[in-house]
Structure formats: structure tokens, C-alpha cells
Design a protein around this motif. Structure first.
Motif, PDB file in Angstrom:
ATOM      1  N   GLY A   1      12.137 -29.676 -44.131  1.00  0.00           N
ATOM      2  CA  GLY A   1      13.408 -29.462 -43.471  1.00  0.00           C
ATOM      3  C   GLY A   1      13.387 -29.746 -41.990  1.00  0.00           C
ATOM      4  N   VAL A   2      12.352 -30.442 -41.504  1.00  0.00           N
ATOM      5  CA  VAL A   2      12.233 -30.767 -40.083  1.00  0.00           C
ATOM      6  C   VAL A   2      12.830 -32.150 -39.838  1.00  0.00           C
ATOM      7  CG1 VAL A   2      10.642 -31.114 -38.159  1.00  0.00           C
ATOM      8  CG2 VAL A   2      10.172 -29.354 -39.879  1.00  0.00           C
ATOM      9  N   ALA A   3      13.680 -32.273 -38.818  1.00  0.00           N
ATOM     10  CA  ALA A   3      14.284 -33.554 -38.467  1.00  0.00           C
ATOM     11  C   ALA A   3      13.245 -34.474 -37.825  1.00  0.00           C
ATOM     12  CB  ALA A   3      15.464 -33.350 -37.524  1.00  0.00           C
ATOM     13  N   VAL A   4      13.101 -35.668 -38.375  1.00  0.00           N
ATOM     14  CA  VAL A   4      12.120 -36.639 -37.878  1.00  0.00           C
ATOM     15  C   VAL A   4      12.869 -37.852 -37.328  1.00  0.00           C
ATOM     16  CG1 VAL A   4      10.142 -38.086 -38.471  1.00  0.00           C
ATOM     17  CG2 VAL A   4      10.463 -35.881 -39.607  1.00  0.00           C
ATOM     18  N   PRO A   5      12.654 -38.228 -36.058  1.00  0.00           N
ATOM     19  CA  PRO A   5      13.297 -39.440 -35.521  1.00  0.00           C
ATOM     20  C   PRO A   5      12.665 -40.696 -36.125  1.00  0.00           C
ATOM     21  CG  PRO A   5      11.784 -38.508 -33.910  1.00  0.00           C
ATOM     22  CD  PRO A   5      11.823 -37.538 -35.053  1.00  0.00           C
TER      23      PRO A   5
END
Length: 208
Positions: free
Chosen positions: A19-23
Motif C-alpha cells: 500500500g506504499v505509493a511508489v514513483p
């Protein structure tokens, strides 16, 4: 084979399994067509040449058209070679983003953004001079040579000049997703060049 030509579409972010936003940078990888196979006996080395991007015939030179017609392929605007020992493809085969399924890290080569003529503060990160007590050279270079000896400026001295618009290789970029049905590869972080620029994608040389 682990090499493709593509186009940088831009940046966004996706969520991983935690659930971590990754660029990520979105790259349209292929489809590419094999236009030539080179062997060590005839050419001195083994390589596969790929073509990417359709082009009008009137915009191509006659030697380039003859080369592509000899391979029996449609006119391609970009050609790149990839060194490979054992080629598992033939002339005319299509290579898509599916070739990078199972690959964790890639090296990407592109032409960086041109920054024009810049000073040493922006180009090399110089600190510049003082802004008070008589200082009139806040963003200037400073001393670049000696008067008596050697009485010249050494070659390679960091000075103002053209910045950017050069070939840049970014290594060990992690592949987040491979969307083979859309011919898209999502890699973590930034990729050299402007949006819409041509990039070359290779399997990472130093990191497996």
C-alpha cells in the motif's frame, strides 16, 4: 533477448503490495522489429538490430530505405543495436515488452534535457562568492589560473558552458510492473530525457 527501444511517456505513482505509493516512469517499450542479425564472422561481433517507430518513406535516406527493404520490413524511424551472444530471434520477428517479464533491474540510455549555456553555480554546484563586504561576484567562477606559473588555464577546468543534451545512462532501475498487453514498462524513479523522448532499455549489467 533483453533489449528494447521505447518512448518515455511521463511519470506517475502506483501502489505496491504494502500500500506504499511508489514513483514510477512509464515507458512505452516496443513493439520492435528485428531488422538485422550480425555475426562474428562477417561483422566481427554478434548483435541484434531492432527498429522502432513507423516513418514515412520520403523522410528517410535511400541507404536507410535500402537497408530496411533488404530486411523486408516496414520503414522504422529509430534503429538500435544490442550485443548478444545467442540470438533467439530471426529477422522480421517482433519483440515486445513481454521480453522483460521476470527481469528485476534495467539500465536505461537516453539523451538528457538540454539546459543551454549555464554558469558554474548551476552547472557544477559551485558556492560562488560572498554577497556582502564588497563582494560583486556572487555567482562567478573565481580564480581559474595563476599569473606567473603556469600562466595558463589547465584543460578540463570547470567553467561556464553548454549543459545537458548529452547521452545519459541510468543504471539499476527497478522494474515495478510489466504490462505486456499494453507494451508498457513501469520503472521506479526518474529516467533521463524529456517526455516523448526515445530511450533504450537493457537488462541491468551490474545488478541481477
Amino acid at each position: 533477448m533483453k533489449g528494447l527501444i521505447g518512448k518515455k511517456l511521463g511519470m506517475t505513482s502506483v501502489y505496491d503490495e504494502n500500500g506504499v505509493a511508489v514513483p514510477v516512469t512509464v515507458i512505452e517499450a516496443g513493439p520492435c522489429v528485428v531488422t538485422q542479425l550480425k555475426d562474428s564472422e562477417k561483422d566481427g561481433y554478434k548483435a541484434v538490430q531492432l527498429g522502432y517507430g513507423d516513418q514515412k518513406e520520403q523522410r528517410m535516406t535511400k541507404p536507410a530505405l535500402g537497408h530496411l527493404k533488404k530486411a523486408g520490413e516496414a520503414v522504422k524511424s529509430v534503429l538500435r543495436e544490442f550485443r548478444i551472444e545467442d540470438a533467439d530471434v530471426n529477422v522480421g520477428d517482433e519483440v515486445t515488452a513481454a521480453a522483460f517479464e521476470g527481469v528485476n533491474y534495467v539500465d536505461i540510455v537516453a539523451t538528457g534535457k538540454g539546459r543551454g549555456y549555464q554558469g558554474v553555480v548551476k552547472r557544477y554546484g559551485f558556492g560562488g562568492g560572498r554577497a556582502s563586504h564588497g563582494g560583486g561576484w556572487v555567482r562567478r567562477t573565481g580564480s581559474i589560473g595563476m599569473c606567473e606559473f603556469p600562466a595558463r588555464v589547465f584543460k578540463g577546468k570547470k567553467m561556464p558552458g553548454q549543459m545537458g543534451d548529452k547521452r545519459v545512462t541510468t543504471q539499476n532501475l527497478k522494474i515495478i510492473q510489466v504490462r505486456s498487453e499494453e507494451n508498457l514498462i513501469l520503472v521506479k524513479g526518474s529516467v533521463p530525457g524529456a517526455t516523448g523522448g526515445i530511450v533504450t532499455i537493457k537488462e541491468a549489467l551490474k545488478k541481477k
